[in-house]
Design a protein around this motif. Structure first.
Motif, PDB file in Angstrom:
ATOM      1  N   GLU A 123      54.858 -26.958 -61.973  1.00 34.02           N
ATOM      2  CA  GLU A 123      54.632 -27.623 -60.615  1.00 34.02           C
ATOM      3  C   GLU A 123      53.864 -26.823 -59.619  1.00 34.02           C
ATOM      4  O   GLU A 123      54.226 -26.868 -58.617  1.00 34.02           O
ATOM      5  N   ASP A 124      52.839 -26.219 -60.120  1.00 32.91           N
ATOM      6  CA  ASP A 124      52.202 -25.166 -59.324  1.00 32.91           C
ATOM      7  C   ASP A 124      50.969 -25.898 -58.295  1.00 32.91           C
ATOM      8  O   ASP A 124      50.308 -25.098 -58.039  1.00 32.91           O
ATOM      9  N   HIS A 125      50.869 -27.150 -58.583  1.00 30.57           N
ATOM     10  CA  HIS A 125      49.982 -27.882 -57.939  1.00 30.57           C
ATOM     11  C   HIS A 125      48.413 -27.086 -57.763  1.00 30.57           C
ATOM     12  O   HIS A 125      48.358 -26.742 -56.754  1.00 30.57           O
ATOM     13  N   PRO A 126      47.768 -27.147 -58.802  1.00 27.24           N
ATOM     14  CA  PRO A 126      46.409 -26.131 -58.637  1.00 27.24           C
ATOM     15  C   PRO A 126      45.575 -26.936 -57.716  1.00 27.24           C
ATOM     16  O   PRO A 126      45.393 -28.193 -58.024  1.00 27.24           O
ATOM     17  N   GLU A 127      44.473 -25.917 -57.389  1.00 28.49           N
ATOM     18  CA  GLU A 127      43.375 -26.529 -56.793  1.00 28.49           C
ATOM     19  C   GLU A 127      42.245 -26.479 -57.971  1.00 28.49           C
ATOM     20  O   GLU A 127      42.433 -25.392 -58.892  1.00 28.49           O
ATOM     21  N   ALA A 128      41.249 -27.364 -58.068  1.00 33.95           N
ATOM     22  CA  ALA A 128      40.186 -26.787 -59.059  1.00 33.95           C
ATOM     23  C   ALA A 128      38.820 -26.925 -58.225  1.00 33.95           C
ATOM     24  O   ALA A 128      38.717 -27.781 -57.323  1.00 33.95           O
ATOM     25  N   TRP A 129      37.947 -25.943 -58.342  1.00 35.51           N
ATOM     26  CA  TRP A 129      36.705 -26.017 -57.704  1.00 35.51           C
ATOM     27  C   TRP A 129      35.491 -25.748 -58.536  1.00 35.51           C
ATOM     28  O   TRP A 129      35.719 -25.134 -59.785  1.00 35.51           O
ATOM     29  N   LEU A 130      34.614 -26.698 -58.377  1.00 39.45           N
ATOM     30  CA  LEU A 130      33.238 -26.475 -59.028  1.00 39.45           C
ATOM     31  C   LEU A 130      32.037 -25.848 -58.517  1.00 39.45           C
ATOM     32  O   LEU A 130      31.791 -26.068 -57.488  1.00 39.45           O
ATOM     33  N   ALA A 131      31.294 -25.053 -59.379  1.00 38.80           N
ATOM     34  CA  ALA A 131      29.997 -24.627 -58.987  1.00 38.80           C
ATOM     35  C   ALA A 131      29.178 -25.017 -59.489  1.00 38.80           C
ATOM     36  O   ALA A 131      29.033 -25.406 -60.808  1.00 38.80           O
TER      37      ALA A 131
ATOM     38  N   ARG B 117      36.885 -29.618 -53.958  1.00 38.32           N
ATOM     39  CA  ARG B 117      38.299 -29.482 -54.123  1.00 38.32           C
ATOM     40  C   ARG B 117      38.659 -30.868 -54.872  1.00 38.32           C
ATOM     41  O   ARG B 117      38.722 -31.743 -54.189  1.00 38.32           O
ATOM     42  N   ALA B 118      39.021 -30.683 -56.116  1.00 36.33           N
ATOM     43  CA  ALA B 118      39.342 -31.844 -56.825  1.00 36.33           C
ATOM     44  C   ALA B 118      40.729 -32.171 -56.882  1.00 36.33           C
ATOM     45  O   ALA B 118      41.262 -33.236 -56.951  1.00 36.33           O
ATOM     46  N   GLN B 119      41.661 -31.119 -56.457  1.00 36.59           N
ATOM     47  CA  GLN B 119      43.032 -31.215 -56.452  1.00 36.59           C
ATOM     48  C   GLN B 119      43.669 -30.431 -55.415  1.00 36.59           C
ATOM     49  O   GLN B 119      43.307 -29.497 -55.159  1.00 36.59           O
ATOM     50  N   SER B 120      44.573 -30.758 -54.847  1.00 40.56           N
ATOM     51  CA  SER B 120      45.384 -29.816 -53.876  1.00 40.56           C
ATOM     52  C   SER B 120      46.699 -30.023 -54.025  1.00 40.56           C
ATOM     53  O   SER B 120      47.033 -31.248 -54.440  1.00 40.56           O
TER      54      SER B 120
ATOM     55  N   TYR C  49      36.792 -23.095 -61.537  1.00 38.20           N
ATOM     56  CA  TYR C  49      38.211 -22.409 -61.698  1.00 38.20           C
ATOM     57  C   TYR C  49      39.287 -23.053 -60.979  1.00 38.20           C
ATOM     58  O   TYR C  49      38.947 -24.106 -60.294  1.00 38.20           O
ATOM     59  N   SER C  50      40.428 -22.773 -61.686  1.00 34.16           N
ATOM     60  CA  SER C  50      41.551 -23.495 -61.258  1.00 34.16           C
ATOM     61  C   SER C  50      42.577 -22.329 -60.569  1.00 34.16           C
ATOM     62  O   SER C  50      42.645 -21.158 -61.146  1.00 34.16           O
ATOM     63  N   LEU C  51      43.068 -22.721 -59.546  1.00 34.71           N
ATOM     64  CA  LEU C  51      43.992 -21.789 -58.958  1.00 34.71           C
ATOM     65  C   LEU C  51      45.222 -22.302 -58.260  1.00 34.71           C
ATOM     66  O   LEU C  51      45.248 -23.422 -57.987  1.00 34.71           O
ATOM     67  N   ALA C  52      46.237 -21.776 -58.940  1.00 38.57           N
ATOM     68  CA  ALA C  52      47.575 -22.477 -58.945  1.00 38.57           C
ATOM     69  C   ALA C  52      48.510 -21.574 -57.911  1.00 38.57           C
ATOM     70  O   ALA C  52      48.360 -20.447 -57.992  1.00 38.57           O
ATOM     71  N   PHE C  53      49.288 -22.199 -57.047  1.00 44.30           N
ATOM     72  CA  PHE C  53      50.081 -21.115 -56.079  1.00 44.30           C
ATOM     73  C   PHE C  53      51.445 -21.781 -56.037  1.00 44.30           C
ATOM     74  O   PHE C  53      51.972 -22.627 -55.802  1.00 44.30           O
ATOM     75  N   PRO C  54      52.244 -20.891 -56.884  1.00 44.29           N
ATOM     76  CA  PRO C  54      53.669 -21.028 -56.986  1.00 44.29           C
ATOM     77  C   PRO C  54      54.361 -21.244 -55.874  1.00 44.29           C
ATOM     78  O   PRO C  54      54.015 -20.489 -55.005  1.00 44.29           O
ATOM     79  N   GLU C  55      55.374 -22.167 -55.659  1.00 42.71           N
ATOM     80  CA  GLU C  55      55.930 -22.577 -54.340  1.00 42.71           C
ATOM     81  C   GLU C  55      57.567 -22.192 -54.605  1.00 42.71           C
ATOM     82  O   GLU C  55      57.906 -21.877 -53.345  1.00 42.71           O
ATOM     83  N   ARG C  56      57.916 -22.243 -55.593  1.00 46.19           N
ATOM     84  CA  ARG C  56      59.561 -21.990 -55.734  1.00 46.19           C
ATOM     85  C   ARG C  56      59.764 -20.279 -55.635  1.00 46.19           C
ATOM     86  O   ARG C  56      61.016 -20.099 -55.428  1.00 46.19           O
ATOM     87  N   GLU C  57      58.877 -19.884 -56.270  1.00 35.34           N
ATOM     88  CA  GLU C  57      59.059 -18.171 -56.489  1.00 35.34           C
ATOM     89  C   GLU C  57      57.591 -17.639 -56.824  1.00 35.34           C
ATOM     90  O   GLU C  57      56.706 -18.301 -56.428  1.00 35.34           O
ATOM     91  N   ASN C  58      57.428 -16.391 -56.627  1.00 35.53           N
ATOM     92  CA  ASN C  58      56.347 -15.627 -56.655  1.00 35.53           C
ATOM     93  C   ASN C  58      55.380 -16.097 -55.612  1.00 35.53           C
ATOM     94  O   ASN C  58      54.033 -16.397 -55.825  1.00 35.53           O
ATOM     95  N   THR C  59      55.603 -16.123 -54.518  1.00 34.33           N
ATOM     96  CA  THR C  59      54.647 -16.817 -53.436  1.00 34.33           C
ATOM     97  C   THR C  59      53.893 -15.767 -53.097  1.00 34.33           C
ATOM     98  O   THR C  59      52.830 -16.115 -52.126  1.00 34.33           O
TER      99      THR C  59
END
Ligand SMILES: CC(C)(COP(=O)(O)OP(=O)(O)OC[C@H]1O[C@@H](n2cnc3c(N)ncnc32)[C@H](O)[C@@H]1OP(=O)(O)O)[C@@H](O)C(=O)NCCC(=O)NCCS
Length: 339
Positions: A31-39, A336-339, A50-60
């Protein structure tokens, strides 16, 4: 770019089909809701992402990064630019550490080392070629396991977790926190909502998804579980997902029992299946022993890498992509393809 890179980046495993890839890019693995960025380069041609995921329940404090540069564009500083850009996104979200992984011996490993990343825990990927499993081998393993698993019975289902088991499946996912993990990783916090989110990812990927569980007859609780997905466009390959035995039920060969039962189930449901892929931490001796008993063969190692966000942000601007024919840094035209 992902497909073109496979021969160098990940030559021994099948590529994700488009639907799975798109769902992973949009949803991540849990459930890390990644962002995807295109160059894009100066001509507007996509040259990296790149895809970048931000865990929210732990590992913040963490941001999970998967950067990729099209093979024709490599060694021009774009990868470095992607990491620099990702570090800025991570900083804005209050994250202090970026983690990524790459195959040992790949361009990704050389890149991570060149950037000064610290090597974290490593996973090993293995494959079971079903044709190589000797006749009677699984039946022998099943009877050995069953002899140690008196008082447990097996059940299985295809597709989503039945509602009555959601709480128990969440508890079993949580039990994975006993498995070896990086010192920086706090382990995942699981609840029913997270199981549902994981199922939404499985549905978005369009997987045929199988679960085998062992139930403790005395208490009625689920003691062990194994789950496996098959991509409909590639029915010759299966991908192992969760396998775990709850702590209080260990020592009864339940890990082996559910995995043998899964292979028996698949033999009936997936006639085109030829191989099963799995991955475990290099130090997960118990799971690796089970996989070796089943006949899994080592494919490759996947070390993880850690870079402090603050460290990346001190890199000189020139590290964001070199001039001349080099594409623009992603920040200039990132989408930003997803957030
Ligand atoms: C890893 C990856 C993103 C690098 O992209 P890139 O645009 O080629 O990276 P850069 O040009 O910024 O490389 C920076 C430095 O890393 C090192 N490096 C990168 N690729 C290398 C390779 N194949 N062999 C040796 N060193 C390499 C070099 O020191 C390079 O500097 P130099 O070209 O001046 O010698 C790209 O190879 C890729 O997409 N790989 C597949 C996905 C992956 O593994 N991602 C990384 C996860 S950690």
């Amino acid at each position: 770019m992902y497909l073109a890179g496979r021969p160098a980046d990940d030559p021994r495993r099948p590529a994700m089909p488009e639907r799975s890839f798109a769902a992973w890019l949009a949803l991540g693995w849990t459930e890390d809701h990644p962002e995807a960025w295109l160059a894009r380069d100066a001509a507007g041609q996509a040259c990296g992402w790149y895809s970048l995921a931000f865990p929210e329940r732990e590992n913040t404090h963490l941001a999970y990064l998967s950067p990729l540069v099209g093979p024709a564009y490599r060694r021009h500083g774009i990868g470095t630019g992607l990491v620099r850009h990702a570090a800025e996104q991570a900083r804005q979200r209050g994250r202090t550490l970026i983690t990524a992984e790459s195959r040992q011996g790949s361009p990704g490993e050389a890149f991570a080392r060149a950037l000064g990343a610290r090597r974290g825990i490593s996973d090993a990927c293995r494959v079971l070629q079903l044709k190589t499993v000797p006749d009677g081998h699984l039946a022998r393993l099943r009877s050995q396991a069953q002899a140690a698993a008196v008082g447990y019975s097996l059940m299985s289902w295809e597709g989503p977790v039945p509602g009555r088991y959601l709480v128990q499946v969440a508890r079993l996912n949580q039990a994975m926190n006993d498995a070896p993990r990086s010192a920086e990783d706090e382990g995942q916090q699981w609840d029913v909502a997270r199981v549902r989110e994981d199922q939404a990812r499985v549905a978005a990927q369009g997987l045929r998804y199988y679960t085998v569980a062992a139930c403790c007859e005395r208490t009625g609780e689920l003691a062990a579980i194994t789950q496996l997905g098959i991509e409909p466009p590639a029915p010759d390959c299966g991908f192992q997902e969760l396998t775990v035995v709850a702590r209080t039920h260990r020592g009864h060969r339940l890990g082996l029992l559910v995995k043998v039962a899964m292979l028996e189930l698949l033999a009936g449901h997936e006639p085109l299946l030829e191989r099963v892929f799995t991955g475990n931490a290099d130090t997960n001796a118990h799971m690796i022993a089970i996989n070796t008993e089943l006949g899994f063969q080592l494919l490759d190692h996947w070390p993880s890498w850690e870079l402090a966000v603050a460290e990346v942000l001190t890199w000189p601007a020139s590290a964001q992509g070199r001039g001349g024919a080099a594409p623009e840094p992603p920040g200039a035209r990132g989408r930003r393809a997803q957030s």
